[in-house]
Design an enzyme around this catalytic site. Structure first.
Site, PDB file in Angstrom:
ATOM      1  N   GLN A   2       0.853  -1.184   0.000  1.00 12.30           N
ATOM      2  CA  GLN A   2       0.000   0.000   0.000  1.00 12.30           C
ATOM      3  C   GLN A   2       0.887   1.231   0.000  1.00 12.30           C
ATOM      4  O   GLN A   2       1.738   1.388   0.883  1.00 12.30           O
ATOM      5  CB  GLN A   2      -0.855  -0.074   1.270  1.00 12.30           C
ATOM      6  CG  GLN A   2      -1.692   1.141   1.537  1.00 12.30           C
ATOM      7  CD  GLN A   2      -1.947   1.270   3.033  1.00 12.30           C
ATOM      8  OE1 GLN A   2      -1.851   0.307   3.778  1.00 12.30           O
ATOM      9  NE2 GLN A   2      -2.274   2.453   3.470  1.00 12.30           N
TER      10      GLN A   2
ATOM     11  N   GLU B 150      -8.886  -1.268   7.023  1.00 11.96           N
ATOM     12  CA  GLU B 150      -7.790  -1.534   7.940  1.00 11.96           C
ATOM     13  C   GLU B 150      -8.356  -1.692   9.344  1.00 11.96           C
ATOM     14  O   GLU B 150      -8.021  -2.602  10.088  1.00 11.96           O
ATOM     15  CB  GLU B 150      -6.783  -0.382   7.893  1.00 11.96           C
ATOM     16  CG  GLU B 150      -5.566  -0.598   8.766  1.00 11.96           C
ATOM     17  CD  GLU B 150      -4.527   0.518   8.588  1.00 11.96           C
ATOM     18  OE1 GLU B 150      -4.873   1.590   8.068  1.00 11.96           O
ATOM     19  OE2 GLU B 150      -3.379   0.288   8.996  1.00 11.96           O
TER      20      GLU B 150
ATOM     21  N   SER C 126       5.177  -1.547   3.969  1.00 15.16           N
ATOM     22  CA  SER C 126       5.484  -2.919   4.393  1.00 15.16           C
ATOM     23  C   SER C 126       5.583  -3.801   3.162  1.00 15.16           C
ATOM     24  O   SER C 126       4.742  -3.720   2.262  1.00 15.16           O
ATOM     25  CB  SER C 126       4.359  -3.515   5.247  1.00 15.16           C
ATOM     26  OG  SER C 126       4.049  -2.679   6.299  1.00 15.16           O
TER      27      SER C 126
ATOM     28  N   GLU D 291      -2.427   9.889  18.956  1.00 18.88           N
ATOM     29  CA  GLU D 291      -3.125  11.170  18.918  1.00 18.88           C
ATOM     30  C   GLU D 291      -4.215  11.162  17.857  1.00 18.88           C
ATOM     31  O   GLU D 291      -5.323  11.667  18.075  1.00 18.88           O
ATOM     32  CB  GLU D 291      -2.113  12.296  18.640  1.00 18.88           C
ATOM     33  CG  GLU D 291      -1.109  12.540  19.773  1.00 18.88           C
ATOM     34  CD  GLU D 291      -0.122  11.401  20.006  1.00 18.88           C
ATOM     35  OE1 GLU D 291       0.363  10.812  19.024  1.00 18.88           O
ATOM     36  OE2 GLU D 291       0.159  11.086  21.184  1.00 18.88           O
TER      37      GLU D 291
ATOM     38  N   SER E 247       1.610   6.565   2.757  1.00 21.56           N
ATOM     39  CA  SER E 247       2.402   7.515   3.559  1.00 21.56           C
ATOM     40  C   SER E 247       3.580   8.080   2.786  1.00 21.56           C
ATOM     41  O   SER E 247       4.165   7.410   1.946  1.00 21.56           O
ATOM     42  CB  SER E 247       2.957   6.819   4.802  1.00 21.56           C
ATOM     43  OG  SER E 247       1.934   6.437   5.651  1.00 21.56           O
TER      44      SER E 247
END
Lengths: 369, 417, 369, 417
Positions: B135, B256, B173, B384, B138
């Site tokens: 994926q 997810e 990953s 957070e 990020s």
């Protein structure tokens, strides 16, 4: 009343910091962390040249004969800079054992060489898992020969001699053992913080020279540990402050959602809490420094207070330093993990947090009673 | 309120169990049971061929991708059957770690957004384990603020309708083991940041794709950076409409969260077993009241997570979707894992620093956990972000004030003023 | 598998909630908190009319003969509504002791009256500070006469009879004592939560009727406490949820700096953490409910888990409910303090958190061994 | 680094101690030492006359308001002499609780902002304790967001230059005992919220001032609401320029933080003494390792606060100002107090709910603390505001994004949309 370091001590701090900025940089720490050298020999001799290895060693033995306050200042800077050298083993421990209970000839033999950086000492006490207790020491000395296995021994692979705790017929006693002599096998062991070297040392009939009165090992260990706890607390304090500074700097720079992440309360308040724990630890370290430097009766209490407080502050600041850095904080390339590793390493040197909590409450009970 | 199977469920369970008994690679059972967190499960041999073999076997028997449509090779199971299957698969589930991104995230997204050709082309080999997926979301500058990503996809100047991709992804990953990736890229920097994104299916062997492992803080290399230099993607591999990349990404992220099986470990069972077996000079560690108090605190959290997951499964079996309430699992477990590791080392005393399996207490398990755990509070949503998700989506509190609200992406400040 | 309450149970919840919204309003709770009545008699008879006082009492004894799941549902609603009635004393404790170990004639004498609300029972066990332990019970029964002082006794001032733990020649035993009979003095004592009445009861030769086999008091108390712990955990859960809801509602409405305070991450994340603790407590309570209703062997473990989890969730949510409300939250007029008081009261009913933590670890040890 | 007095300091300490020995109301010493948090110190008699008498005596000897200028009746002491004085005053310091708002906050503000006439009129009777002061800042809609206050001060229509005040203040300590108050009111609602405020000195006996006690959550009545209905204030009682009320308020709040003597209690010494004396059926409570661990945790915090305060005094004695670092005292102590009270009750077991002094363990001290402590996390700056102060003023982090930035006050939304 004065509860701050003096102007001269502040000046010493600045001098040491400048030196360490240059000689204990991230690259220097990583050279030890990642590479074969067990410590930074260049940094070590630089510290020796500045006289910092002999701060509290009397001038008669080649030291500077200064007070523990100067040593606290240096310790804080070494902790801040993650200095990859056997300072704590040689200076806070081996030197202190010699000063506390060494014979005149032992002092003469070792202290000048330690002050000059030519000899490194270490403490061989722990023999595997469990708390630090006299009864857990199984190593023994019979007829002047030492047998047993010590693990982990901080800097045991690089030290020239070890202060060894072992059972003698009179009870737990201390011995001075030349690690280059026969009957000693040492191998480096891996730990959570490879920037500080540790060893397993197996003694098999090594010559052991008595250090201090036989059978009185435990109270001497306790006394030296009180002092070392204050000094290591300063290392932890320096580390905590540095981790906090790194996190604050990153939070001010790193942008997300069109604004610095430090403008989000979640991050701001995490940093505020880190500051609080570091500030409380600083105050407690100063209390420890005062007790150490004045030889106050409450040194044990002050040491346990500084130790517990600084251990937690460093662990707290180091782990949240990673958190503030987010994904980047979990990479090898950033220095966050260096402090995370060191904070957890120092938390166990001299014994676990629980053991120091226990000791603190014993002291407080004594103070009340 | 009961934990019993219905007769149908019991029959399904018996069938699944019998099949697993007959087909699972039993030689790895012990190793899988004691595997470290975030590993591919086995280290005694190369895990990849065994992972692929087990996946292929399951696919043949209809147990792969249990809840996916049968027409593409999925199991076509009901949600509760899927849960039963996962319970029975037990430790062998770890052999699927290699396929988790594909099965947990990319696949469901393709099922939601793909056209028929895309589904037929990509889903079957994903299910059989023939093709591995990653994926590509990020980026170094876009972590929690995923919509701030900067990888660009621009129409090819040759007018072919193809797209040319340039940029950098991070924390990918298994990128080095992957055949395909699900990519989100910016196709229009002049509109608000959520509006200018588009999703693509990218062949990881394409020219211009470069995968570099990231050395993590714990010295492992489980993740990668992926660099795109003039990588060409045909328009047929665009997933969903141009400009709808954010919506596609949300589907992925929701899936997810939905993958119930992927609960991260807390370290509690291991800690309890360690403490229960630890003799100290003051007696068994587990009789120390300070230890007991900490164990009790973690026990109720671990139990709470376990039964929260069961409540989620109950909801599934009633045909309801578990909501973002599931975010609590990662939030609680991530923090616990780190605290537990720290405490376990404390219990071990000065020898707790040792990492060699041979000399470290409990085979160094807690030391591995300590060094791995900071990542668990960050990956897949920081603590957070998860608290924001809970506050906003579960409790209905207002969103953060958005400094970049309505701004064109290329107008958003990138430096602190 | 089904790990949620059934549709019928959810319907019961709605019915009870509607009733309590009306009859256990803030005003009703405050009438007891502030005023002379030790409990809300109107609410009590309303609960009786709905059959809720006899949910698990067999129909033969005038109850509804339903399962503990229904009782859990009701308990959660009572906790949510801060119901100022002797429900826990009479239903979770006195009723359970009678069901567990009462003779047929004792059951006949009391259960129908308890189900109808005509009689209130309570448990007189504790005798001042300290943990709940068999050895700490000093009250004794000699020749059928009870002497000793029990404090605090929840609802001891309003109950018609008490289940009393006292030392007999056979060891710790249970007795049933009519509190209207001679030899009993009771006085109301003030506590941190005056919305639930407590007493000191002094027995001086009161007639004590044996309940269950002599000398077997302690295991029976432990069994009943396991059940009561699950039920009180549901009360705590209801309270935690309500406190969370109050805080969320206030955070969405209250404006500061031109925006709802719930848009500040400090408040949002505080509320998220409250939600997390309440959600974990809910899951653990359901585990307890399952164990309670199925008579599972792991009831003790489930009860301790639910108890520890719900105690902390309620304390956490109630104290931060005040914090979210700021200055207003610390006024008498807002209901925040009602939950703060109740959360701390319930945390100590059935014994302290530490004691339940201990019990939980014992259970876990047993499960592992 | 030392705790020793210099010779001058030692001489001053000896003089102060001798004077206190000779003059303090010794009959109240024990009661003052065991007083509850946030009380006026003595309850065996009406505290007011004794408080005023002690203050007058101190003023006569030059010990009242130690650091204020001598010309107005203050002590004219150096910062370190002030600290020594406070140390020596010891428990009698509690008798000054009635004057704390005046001496700690209103007085320093008048010294900074007042004209000479105001200083001469108001300071001497404040110092002697003749006049009691309160602070009229907080409002029901303006707590943490103090600048959002709505009490209006408008020019009197008669053209006299007087001001007419209408509105409501809240959380006013001692308002019912006060002669004067320091008021912040809004004089211009059409400019940004911080710009339209002005400070006034108000006679609490003026017509139109109504004081109503607030019943707190712990059933005490230490605070008040104050209602203003057409209260007339002369322009001579305006403090500082029109529109500078926010700056005046900041002076007051900074002085609040500077009052080092006013450290709030943590409850730790009391808890330690209680635990040390508590025999449980399992032995002394202090030998229980779970208890010890908690005590150690709180001990280092209490010690940290103590030595942080000493560092502040050191800074004073070097002529430096302690900074907002002092905010940590209230932040840490407020939370600790609540945790300690909860834990003390837990140690007491089921009887921990009792509040009657006669039957409650430790005379009900911890029960009072439990019920009072939630207020300590709110009053004088909530935990959240204090963390913001530390983050922004100590660590230099950016301020929160201001939704009302630059808006005219009367345009700021007052309802959630």
């Amino acid at each position: 009343m004065n509860f701050e370091f003096s102007a001269e001590q502040v000046q010493l701090r600045e001098q040491v910091r400048r030196f360490l900025d240059q000689h204990s940089s991230s690259a220097a720490v990583r050279a030890v962390l990642d590479g074969p050298p067990p410590y930074d020999a260049g940094l070590w001799s630089g510290l020796a040249d500045m006289g910092l290895l002999g701060i509290v060693i009397p001038e008669a033995f080649g030291g500077l004969g200064l007070s523990y306050l100067e040593l606290c200042v240096v310790a804080e800077e070494l902790g801040r800079a993650l200095a990859p050298v056997p300072f704590s083993s040689s200076v806070y421990l081996a030197t202190e054992f010699l000063l506390a209970t060494g014979s005149e000839s032992q002092k003469r033999a070792w202290l000048p060489r330690m002050a000059s950086g030519d000899a490194i000492g270490c403490l061989a006490l722990v023999e595997g898992p469990g708390p630090i207790r006299a009864r857990l020491v199984k190593a023994q000395v019979r007829n002047g020969r030492l047998s047993g296995t010590k693990i982990p021994v901080a800097d045991g692979d690089v030290a020239d001699f070890a202060i060894v705790a072992a059972q003698a017929s009179e009870g737990l006693s201390l011995f001075l053992v030349d690690l280059a002599a026969p009957g000693t096998t040492r191998e480096t062991v891996s730990t959570i913080d490879p920037s500080r070297s540790h060893a397993r040392i197996t003694f098999d009939g090594a010559v052991a020279e008595p250090l201090g009165p036989a059978g009185h090992g435990w109270p001497i260990i306790e006394d030296v540990f009180d002092k070392a706890a204050v000094l290591i607390a300063f290392e932890q304090l320096g580390g905590a402050d540095k981790a906090l500074e790194m996190a604050v700097a990153y939070a001010r720079e790193r942008m997300a959602f069109g604004r610095p992440i430090g403008s989000f309360q979640a991050i701001k308040h995490m940093l505020a809490d880190m500051y609080v724990s570091a500030a409380l630890a600083r105050a407690n370290c100063y209390y420890g420094a005062w007790a150490l430097s004045t030889g106050a009766a409450e040194l044990s209490q002050a040491a346990a207070t500084a130790r517990v407080s600084a251990t937690q502050a460093y662990q707290h600041c180091a782990k949240n330093d990673i958190q503030v850095h987010g994904g980047m904080g979990f990479t090898w390339d950033l220095d966050c993990h260096l402090h995370y590793r060191r904070s957890n390493l120092l938390a166990l040197s001299l014994g676990s947090l629980s053991q120091w909590e226990d000791r603190l409450v014993d002291c407080l009970k004594g103070a009340v009673a | 309120m009961n934990f019993d199977d219905t007769p149908e469920e019991a029959a399904f369970r018996a069938k699944a169990r019998a099949w697993i008994d007959a087909n699972a690679p039993r030689q790895f059972e012990d190793e899988l049971r004691s595997a470290y967190y975030a590993s591919l499960g086995i280290t005694s041999e190369d895990p990849i061929p065994h992972a692929k073999a087990w996946q292929a076997k399951k696919a043949e028997a209809g147990y792969a991708c249990p809840s996916w449509p049968k027409e593409y090779g999925g199991g076509g199971m009901s949600p509760i059957e899927r849960v039963i299957w996962e319970q029975e698969e037990g430790p062998y589930w770890l052999l699927s770690a290699l396929f988790m991104i594909g099965h947990g995230m990319c696949g469901p997204t393709i099922i939601s957004w793909g056209d028929e050709a895309q589904k037929q082309h990509y889903l079957p080999p994903m299910i059989t384990g023939e093709k591995v997926w990653c994926q590509l979301f990020s980026e170094p500058v876009a972590g929690s603020d995923l919509a701030g990503l900067r990888t660009r996809a621009e129409p090819a100047p040759d007018g072919s309708g193809d797209w040319i991709v340039n940029g950098q992804k991070v924390w990918t990953s298994n990128a080095h083991l992957s055949d395909y990736g699900l990519l989100i890229a910016r196709t229009d920097p002049t509109v608000a940041k959520h509006k200018g994104l588009t999703a693509f299916l990218v062949d990881m062997r394409s020219p211009g794709v470069e995968v570099r492992p990231i050395r993590q803080a714990n010295n492992n290399r489980d993740f990668n950076e992926v660099y795109f230099t003039d990588v060409r993607i045909t328009d047929a591999n665009r997933l969903g409409p141009v400009g709808k990349g954010w919506e596609v990404a949300l589907t992925t992220l929701m899936n997810e969260r939905l993958s119930i099986g992927s609960m991260i470990p807390t370290g509690f069972p291991e800690l309890f077993a360690f403490a229960a077996g630890l003799e100290t000079i003051d007696g068994p560690a587990i009789e120390d009241r300070a230890v007991r108090s900490k164990l009790a605190q973690w026990a109720v959290k671990a139990s709470g997570l376990k039964y929260t997951a069961l409540r989620g499964i109950s909801a599934l079996s009633r045909g309801e979707n578990p909501g973002p309430e599931n975010s609590i699992g990662k939030l609680v477990a991530g923090t616990m894992m780190q605290e537990i590791a720290t405490f376990a080392l404390d219990l071990q005393g000065p020898a707790g620093i040792l990492t060699d399996k041979a000399v470290s207490p409990a085979d160094g398990w807690f030391q591995v956990l300590l060094l791995r755990s900071p990542g668990s509070r960050i990956e897949g949503g920081t603590d957070e972000i998860l608290r924001n998700v809970i506050a906003e989506r579960v409790l209905g509190l207002p969103g953060d004030i958005r400094a970049d609200k309505g701004m064109a992406f290329n107008q958003i400040p990138t430096r602190a003023s």
